[in-house]
Write an enzyme that holds these catalytic residues in place. Structure first.
Site, PDB file in Angstrom:
ATOM      1  CD  GLU A 263      -2.948  -1.076   2.355  1.00  0.00           C
ATOM      2  OE1 GLU A 263      -2.823  -0.168   3.199  1.00  0.00           O
ATOM      3  OE2 GLU A 263      -3.831  -1.935   2.414  1.00  0.00           O
ATOM      4  CG  HIS A 281      -6.201   0.521   4.722  1.00  0.00           C
ATOM      5  ND1 HIS A 281      -4.924   0.031   4.935  1.00  0.00           N
ATOM      6  CD2 HIS A 281      -6.870   0.282   5.871  1.00  0.00           C
ATOM      7  CE1 HIS A 281      -4.838  -0.467   6.154  1.00  0.00           C
ATOM      8  NE2 HIS A 281      -6.007  -0.320   6.742  1.00  0.00           N
TER       9      HIS A 281
END
Length: 531
Positions: A263, A281
């Site tokens: 990420e 997220h």
């Protein structure tokens, strides 16, 4: 001097105000976390660091953090913090596991609906001016079996919500007891059984070596054909390439993924598959959750820096503010007992055995253990503290054991510490009097009553006349003032000890003169942190 905290990620203004209201100096630099070099340059000025997920607390950062006492993560995941390096540095790592539980659980339920009814694809199609009603045939949740991997705080909420949707809930969690499962209204199963039976699988575990790739290629192959998978926990729990292949083959009917192995996720084998819902997220991304975790981390860090209370720490036992008040004198005693043993022991320590008797046995023994071990390990490294000491002890292969028992003597409670080496065992015991002052009450099995001072002198000798006079005369002649003098003996004319509280450090020359008298088997100056 007031503690100083750096906030290097985006936290709410209310969290900043909490620090200020507690008298803590705070620098709010929400973009700093993205600049590793600048963070390393200034981190040495701060007692606390408050972060979200953008700041990466690496060993390089921690190496520069000479004043740092606590790192507070506003949220649950601490993958961006090197916890081993923080522990070795003596820095407490806290998170806020409860502030975003509801939000994350709701996001998992929302994703389950989205993947079951293909909502994102249907929305995009309709926005494009199409009317593809027959294309988006979904499935109901009612009556389906939901497999929950991890039935802790968030997973437990998901179980509750799913039962409200009239789903059958099965759960795999090694720490879930049968009684707890019954109360939750879920069936506890092994992982293979969950994979075989579940129509939907949702993950709610942290990323550890045990949980990494829990949905591996092998385990995905064991799932029921047509299963749908939801991950709002951590990236790395699912083999993304294997999942993509099984989505393409049709074995997995759909997936809803909020977290990725890398990420920010700008590329993934799961992207652009028609039966996959992806979000960036967002599990904790609600106004309420962001505010809750920010306020919680500010309160926790303030409490620790001002009162010593430890809440939601990942590398040290938690100690409430109330416990900190009651245990304060006992924690000091634990440190003094450990310090005495550490200063007296020159050979490698194999084991540390700690006995808690009476009232102290009902306190937070994990924290007290840390205090004892820290006192001992300061002999190895003066910079160790309650966080780093157990790590240092473990690295040296020292075994630590704890025993607690009901009141067995004249004192309401006491602590006895024994260390074991290849050559000997050495023990000391102490208590806290009603005035809150720690005292040594036994050394080598010999009863004493000794006040603890910053500078002390310990001697062992045969119980013969002249010891007191020799000590007093030699110290006086060398300018050492005695504040308190304690004697003890095993038996008349047997082994005896003396423990003196003096006003200044006894010099090596004075120690040599005492040894030259021939009366003493051992003469040892000691120092204790009594601040």
């Amino acid at each position: 001097m007031a503690p100083k905290v750096l906030i290097s990620d985006k936290l709410s203004d209310a969290a900043v105000q909490i620090f200020k209201d507690n008298g803590i100096e705070v620098d709010f630099m929400p973009e700093l976390g993205k600049d590793k070099e600048k963070l390393a340059e200034i981190i040495g000025n701060y007692d606390g660091l408050a972060i979200r997920s953008a700041t990466k607390v690496t060993p390089t950062i921690l190496e520069k953090a000479d004043k740092l006492k606590v790192i507070g993560r506003a949220g649950i995941g601490t993958d961006n913090i090197d916890k081993d390096a923080a522990s070795k540095k003596g820095v407490i790592v806290m998170n806020t596991p409860f502030g975003n539980m509801i939000t994350t659980a709701e996001h998992a339920i929302a994703l389950m609906f989205a993947v079951a009814r293909q909502l994102p694809e249907a929305s995009a199609s309709t926005h494009a001016g199409k009317w593809e009603k027959s294309k988006f045939m979904g499935v109901e949740l009612t009556g389906k079996t939901l497999g929950v991997i991890g039935a802790g705080n968030i997973g437990g909420i998901v179980c509750n919500r799913a039962r409200g949707l009239h789903m059958k809930v099965i759960a795999y969690d090694p720490y879930l007891g049968e009684d707890k499962a019954d109360k939750m209204g879920v069936e506890k199963v092994e992982l293979d059984e969950l994979l075989k039976k579940a129509d939907f699988i949702t993950l709610h575990v942290p990323l550890t070596e045990q949980t990494r790739n829990v949905l591996s290629r092998e385990n995905l192959a064991k799932t029921k054909k047509g299963v749908r998978i939801i991950n709002c926990a951590r990236g790395g729990l699912v083999d993304e390439e294997a999942l993509a292949e099984m989505l393409k083959s049709g074995h997995v009917a759909g997936a809803a993924i909020d977290v990725f192995s890398t990420e920010p996720a700008t590329d993934s084998p799961l992207f652009n598959l028609p039966n996959v819902v992806c979000t960036p997220h967002l599990g904790a991304a609600t106004t309420e959750a962001q505010e809750n975790v920010a306020l919680q981390v500010a309160e926790q860090m303030s409490n620790y820096l001002l009162t010593g209370a430890v809440e939601n720490a990942l590398n040290m036992p938690s100690v409430t503010a109330e416990e900190a008040k009651i245990m304060g004198p006992w924690l000091k005693l634990a440190g003094h007992l450990g310090s005495f043993i550490g200063q007296m022991t020159d050979e490698p320590i194999k084991a540390i055995n700690i006995l808690y008797d009476g009232s102290v046995s009902e306190m937070n023994l994990e924290a007290l253990n840390c205090g004892v071990v820290a006192g001992i390990m300061k002999r190895v490294n003066p910079d160790v503290n309650m966080v780093s000491a157990p790590v240092v002890a473990k690295e040296r292969g020292i075994k630590i054991s704890t025993t607690n028992q009901d009141k067995s003597g004249a004192f309401d409670g006491y602590i006895k510490v024994t260390v074991v080496t290849d050559k000997r065992e050495r023990s000391i015991a102490g208590t806290v009097f009603s005035d809150g002052k720690p005292r040594f009450i036994q050394i080598k099995g010999i009863n004493i009553d000794a006040e603890i001072g910053a500078h002390m002198l310990y001697t062992t000798n045969e119980d013969v006349p002249g010891i007191i006079g020799t000590l007093g005369q030699t110290l006086g002649a060398n300018g050492v003032n005695i504040a308190n003098f304690t004697l003890g003996r095993a038996a008349p004319r047997g082994e005896a000890i003396a423990l003196l509280y003096v006003d200044e450090l006894v010099s090596a020359e004075t120690i040599a003169k005492l040894k030259d008298t021939g009366l003493f088997r051992q003469v040892k100056p000691l120092q204790f942190d009594v601040a």
